[in-house]
Design an enzyme around this catalytic site. Structure first.
Site, PDB file in Angstrom:
ATOM      1  N   HIS B  36       0.826  -1.209   0.000  1.00 49.24           N
ATOM      2  CA  HIS B  36       0.000   0.000   0.000  1.00 49.24           C
ATOM      3  C   HIS B  36       0.861   1.260   0.000  1.00 49.24           C
ATOM      4  O   HIS B  36       0.581   2.208  -0.717  1.00 49.24           O
ATOM      5  CB  HIS B  36      -0.928   0.007   1.221  1.00 49.24           C
ATOM      6  CG  HIS B  36      -2.249  -0.659   0.962  1.00 49.24           C
ATOM      7  ND1 HIS B  36      -2.376  -2.022   0.913  1.00 49.24           N
ATOM      8  CD2 HIS B  36      -3.481  -0.152   0.695  1.00 49.24           C
ATOM      9  CE1 HIS B  36      -3.640  -2.316   0.642  1.00 49.24           C
ATOM     10  NE2 HIS B  36      -4.329  -1.205   0.510  1.00 49.24           N
ATOM     11  N   LYS B 101     -10.092  -7.821   7.735  1.00 45.48           N
ATOM     12  CA  LYS B 101     -10.779  -8.133   8.985  1.00 45.48           C
ATOM     13  C   LYS B 101     -10.792  -6.896   9.863  1.00 45.48           C
ATOM     14  O   LYS B 101      -9.871  -6.082   9.815  1.00 45.48           O
ATOM     15  CB  LYS B 101     -10.109  -9.311   9.706  1.00 45.48           C
ATOM     16  CG  LYS B 101      -8.725  -9.024  10.251  1.00 45.48           C
ATOM     17  CD  LYS B 101      -8.205 -10.204  11.037  1.00 45.48           C
ATOM     18  CE  LYS B 101      -6.778 -10.005  11.514  1.00 45.48           C
ATOM     19  NZ  LYS B 101      -6.648  -9.236  12.738  1.00 45.48           N
TER      20      LYS B 101
END
Lengths: 284, 177
Positions: B36, B101
């Protein structure tokens, strides 16, 4: 006392096998408590998550796959009988055993060289935290305990006032679970240390996670505290995978220790649903 | 259980509701912290991304090594909130779906609503089980990052829950509605 010779090659093999066992085979209590949680009230999506976790245990065992892709930062607890004499230093042998298990078992290596300035992974080493305690006799007992980074990030410790009431301890623990438990792959196992010093209480909370969570604490005062904490934590409603329900924690384990009269150290070690660990004894 | 295919059509995304259980097939890209960071650096410097992520699904995951003869090692979601600071820029670029999650920030949810994106939750701690739904895995960018490299996965009926839908409704604790 008769000195007993132990080739460290035996230790390397034992630790390598324990590293595989801990990652591939769920603890019996973890498996049983996950199944039991299906009887509790949780949202449909959370129930699906519980089913995934139960299926996960079966597939990991059948195919020798790690239970979690995060094979963790490994802690090794070694209880060493003082009559044992090793032909080479023990601690490097334990480290070699972890490395062998992790390499042979395709277990993910997640440890980096330096938290501050070098976040690159080790080439060949698979370093573990190793605690060696000397005991009388000639038995060697080793526990390999991998723990993932996501759940370690949820752990906290504090120094409460020595006059603090039990309610303040309960509030501290429940607030931590409320603040970060849903990031740590619930349903959770919560290890709590109370006492010791700032450095030792963290370890105490981790050791609390080694207990069989199907068996309550032997001391009635601690069993009562554990029950109270379970009830309060499960009232939060986080549920499996954070999808809502009454199964936020599968177990709470408290260990206490002496402390300085001015202190009340409390540490909370939050484990994910895949609380892992494997223990073996080598009797010479 | 809804059966859906990635890349996802906007209509399909718009019909997903928080709490729905879905079976996802098609292609998804893994990317976690370091990937990222590099993707955002490329976007901010107007450099092309090493893989085209327009319309695609990103899975926050770093798999365990692949055993001999297997398609992938154990592969499960990592904590999504660590990616929150990078996410709005990727959604503005055109990423349509995320798998991870745990909860997301308000900024991410606002960006999801603005861009019409969806966040799926995979069960954390079920990585061996989830690996059973992966048909192909290939490193397609940032190979030097090891498990943090971008992998292109082909999945079949990958079991997910709609954690936060494109209208900002959430199935995740705490209830933000």
């Amino acid at each position: 006392m008769v000195a007993k010779d132990v080739p460290v090659s035996n230790v390397i093999e034992l630790v390598a096998n324990l590293s595989l066992d801990a990652n591939h085979n769920a603890r019996a209590d973890v498996s049983a408590l996950l199944r039991k949680a299906r009887e509790s009230k949780n949202s449909p999506a959370a129930m699906a998550a519980l089913d995934h976790l139960i299926a996960n245990i079966e597939i990991a065992k059948e195919r020798s796959l790690p239970l979690c892709q995060d094979c963790g930062y490994v802690t090794v607890f070694a209880e060493v009988g003082q009559d044992l004499v090793f032909d080479d230093p023990l601690e490097p042998a334990i480290q070699l055993g972890v490395a062998r298990g992790y390499d042979d078992g395709d277990l993910r290596q997640s440890v980096i060289r330096d938290a501050f300035s070098d976040r690159t992974k080790f080439e060949t080493e698979r370093p573990a935290n190793v605690y060696i305690n000397l005991k009388s006799g000639s038995e060697l007992k080793i526990t390999v305990m991998p723990k993932g980074g996501g759940s370690d990030n949820a752990c906290r410790m504090t120094m409460l006032k020595p006059t603090a009431h039990e309610d303040e301890i309960v509030k501290y623990v429940v607030d931590i679970v409320a603040a970060s438990g849903h990031y740590a792959c619930p349903p959770l196992f919560v290890g709590i240390g109370i006492g010791g010093s700032f450095d030792s209480v963290g370890l105490l909370a981790k050791v609390a996670l080694l207990r069989d969570f199907q068996i309550p604490a032997k001391r009635p005062d601690l069993a009562a505290l554990e029950n109270r904490l379970m009830t309060e934590i499960n009232k939060l409603g986080i549920g499996p995978a954070g999808l809502g329900g009454e199964t936020t924690a599968l177990g709470v384990s408290v260990l206490t220790d002496r402390t300085h009269m001015a202190c009340l150290p409390v540490a909370v070690n939050i484990s994910c649903n895949q609380l892992r660990g494997a223990t073996a004894r080598l009797s010479i | 259980m809804k059966t859906i295919t990635s890349p996802l059509d906007q209509k399909v995304i718009d019909n997903l509701v928080a709490g729905d259980t879905v079976a996802l097939s098609g292609q998804i890209y893994t990317a976690r912290d370091q990937a990222h960071k590099r993707l955002i650096e490329a976007l901010s410097e107007n450099r092309p991304l090493p893989v085209e992520l327009m319309g695609q699904t990103i899975f926050y995951a770093g798999p365990a090594p692949t055993p001999a003869g297997a398609v992938t090692g154990s592969i499960g979601p990592t904590t999504a909130s660590r990616m929150d600071k990078f996410t709005p820029a990727l959604l503005e670029y055109g990423v349509k779906a995320m798998i991870g999650k745990g909860p997301r920030s308000i900024e991410v949810i606002e960006s999801m609503k603005a861009e019409g994106a969806v966040y799926f939750v995979a069960t954390g701690g079920a990585a061996a089980y989830l690996s059973d739904f992966v048909r192909k895995s290939e490193v397609v960018a940032f190979g030097d990052l090891g498990p943090e490299a971008i992998h292109l996965l082909e999945v079949e009926n990958f079991p997910l829950v709609v954690g936060i839908d494109a209208n900002g409704r959430s199935a995740l604790w705490p209830d933000i509605s």
